[in-house]
Enzyme design. Sequence first.
Site, PDB file in Angstrom:
ATOM      1  N   ASP A 110       0.607  -0.997  -0.087  1.00 62.42           N
ATOM      2  CA  ASP A 110       0.056  -0.067   0.081  1.00 62.42           C
ATOM      3  C   ASP A 110       0.830   1.161   0.093  1.00 62.42           C
ATOM      4  OD1 ASP A 110      -1.970   1.968   0.562  1.00 62.42           O
ATOM      5  OD2 ASP A 110      -3.340   0.790   1.555  1.00 62.42           O
ATOM      6  N   ASP A 111       0.707   2.221  -1.045  1.00 64.84           N
ATOM      7  CA  ASP A 111       1.494   3.431  -0.906  1.00 64.84           C
ATOM      8  C   ASP A 111       1.233   4.372   0.069  1.00 64.84           C
ATOM      9  OD1 ASP A 111      -1.173   3.670  -2.438  1.00 64.84           O
ATOM     10  OD2 ASP A 111      -0.269   5.819  -2.999  1.00 64.84           O
ATOM     11  N   ASP A 115      14.695 -67.790 -11.222  1.00 64.87           N
ATOM     12  CA  ASP A 115      15.729 -67.367 -12.417  1.00 64.87           C
ATOM     13  C   ASP A 115      15.346 -67.849 -13.582  1.00 64.87           C
ATOM     14  OD1 ASP A 115      18.674 -66.098 -12.459  1.00 64.87           O
ATOM     15  OD2 ASP A 115      18.516 -67.904 -13.630  1.00 64.87           O
ATOM     16  N   ILE A 116      15.474 -67.147 -14.737  1.00 68.46           N
ATOM     17  CA  ILE A 116      15.290 -67.583 -16.126  1.00 68.46           C
ATOM     18  C   ILE A 116      16.552 -68.129 -16.449  1.00 68.46           C
ATOM     19  CG2 ILE A 116      14.757 -66.976 -18.397  1.00 68.46           C
ATOM     20  CD1 ILE A 116      13.574 -64.491 -17.729  1.00 68.46           C
ATOM     21  N   ASN A 170      19.857 -63.310 -24.935  1.00 69.85           N
ATOM     22  CA  ASN A 170      20.224 -62.103 -25.207  1.00 69.85           C
ATOM     23  C   ASN A 170      21.316 -62.106 -26.235  1.00 69.85           C
ATOM     24  OD1 ASN A 170      18.571 -60.333 -23.527  1.00 69.85           O
ATOM     25  ND2 ASN A 170      20.103 -60.520 -21.745  1.00 69.85           N
ATOM     26  N   ASP A 194      14.187 -58.423 -23.479  1.00 70.42           N
ATOM     27  CA  ASP A 194      13.312 -57.739 -22.755  1.00 70.42           C
ATOM     28  C   ASP A 194      11.883 -58.147 -22.943  1.00 70.42           C
ATOM     29  OD1 ASP A 194      15.215 -56.038 -21.942  1.00 70.42           O
ATOM     30  OD2 ASP A 194      14.623 -54.422 -23.289  1.00 70.42           O
ATOM     31  N   GLU A 197      17.213 -61.140 -14.520  1.00 71.53           N
ATOM     32  CA  GLU A 197      16.258 -62.125 -14.884  1.00 71.53           C
ATOM     33  C   GLU A 197      15.774 -62.818 -13.676  1.00 71.53           C
ATOM     34  OE1 GLU A 197      20.503 -64.039 -15.459  1.00 71.53           O
ATOM     35  OE2 GLU A 197      19.525 -61.961 -15.544  1.00 71.53           O
TER      36      GLU A 197
END
Length: 454
Positions: free
Chosen positions: A9-10, A327-328, A335, A344, A370
């Site tokens: 505010d002035d 486990d794969i 791969n 993937d 994996e």
Amino acid sequence: MTARILLVDDIEGSRRILEAKLNAEYYQVSTAADGATALEIAARELPDIILLDVLMPGMDGLQVCRALKADAVLRHIPVVLLTALDSRESRLEGLEAGADEFLSKPIDDVILFARLRSLARLKVMIDELREREDTSRRMGMAPMPGARLGASGGRVLVVDDDPAQAQALAADLAAEHRPVVETDPEKALMSARGPIDLVVVNLLSRSFDPLRLVARLRSGDHSRQAPILAAVDFDLRDRVLKALDLGVNDLIGWPVDPLELRVRARALIRRKRYADYLRDTVAQSMELAVTDQLTGLNNRRYMMGQLDALLERSSAGGDPVSLLMLDIDHFKRVNDTWGHTLGDEVLREVAVRLASSVRAVDIPCRYGGEEFVVVMPATRLTDAARIAERIRSAISGEPFQVGDREIPVTVSLGVSASDGVEDRPESLLRRADEALYEAKAAGRNQVVIRPLRT
């Protein structure tokens, strides 16, 4: 609720009087006598609310407000314009500039402080959501914006016991939004269970208590985040104060000015959609933090937290917990032969068959590379072994169709169970891993159990 307020505010006398009143209510107050200084202080101190006089020499309050709303850092700070001008045009110009409220001098202190409390609650909520989003973004977990952040096309619920008045309000909103009219509060609450961007309530309704409706909207699981715009008679101060205390977001005087209604509705819907975007971002970031992005299964971090909690209950006399590690077999060969892209795809298909073979209570996770883990609450070792065999058969029973290739995949599994004697996740995982190693050493594509701690 206190807050940090920047008072601009002035006129020194007006500024000192209002500053003293704010200090008496325990607000932390900074002051500025002109617009340029106000912008500097706002950028440096980031106040919670800005009280801004409109009529100032040089840069007036409307220009300051527009500058604040154009700044990506400052635009979320609520702005209350204070002015001796009370014309419709002045009020609309202030709202169009981005102000959250427009109060006429002389200021009603009670209304001012009620409005400050309401805006402070809003600022705290937005700040918390923005902080969480910023944290997620710094960690690289925040998704890209997907929400509509505009202010048009909203679904607006209009509640008024006078059908003609309700239809008039709806007609004023229909140019930009999709209004729904209800004259009965129970039907209004049912409508609010759906997606609602704004609720407009006539606080002068007589056939029901509109303040009770506001309270029920604020306490409802589906409606508590919807902004509420209340049409009021500002001479009914007690009702105005109670409405703000109950959580009304904005007020508009009765009779309602159609243009002001649209401006206020637009601002509330824009803010609501931004808050929704922040909530969605936080929720998605939390999901990203516990989800493996390749397979969609829970990740190792999530699994460890769940396993720790389950084992703690088990050691305190609760149900046993079993765990299998998978486990794969010869995944490196996959791969090396067909490439990592097809690898993937194999991982994704293993995850699908794994998740399809466990129970709803089980927690399938990708452990890393994996390897996969399934945490099985309230499961004895013999039952876990049967589930493991079902998983092995589901994966090895049919070749994986990856592109135009059929890839035979088998898995080895190790199974362990808690013994109820202060078992820890690490020991349960170690025993499952030892059993998995035995399965691979014995020729792979089989299940081995490890019942006791070693």
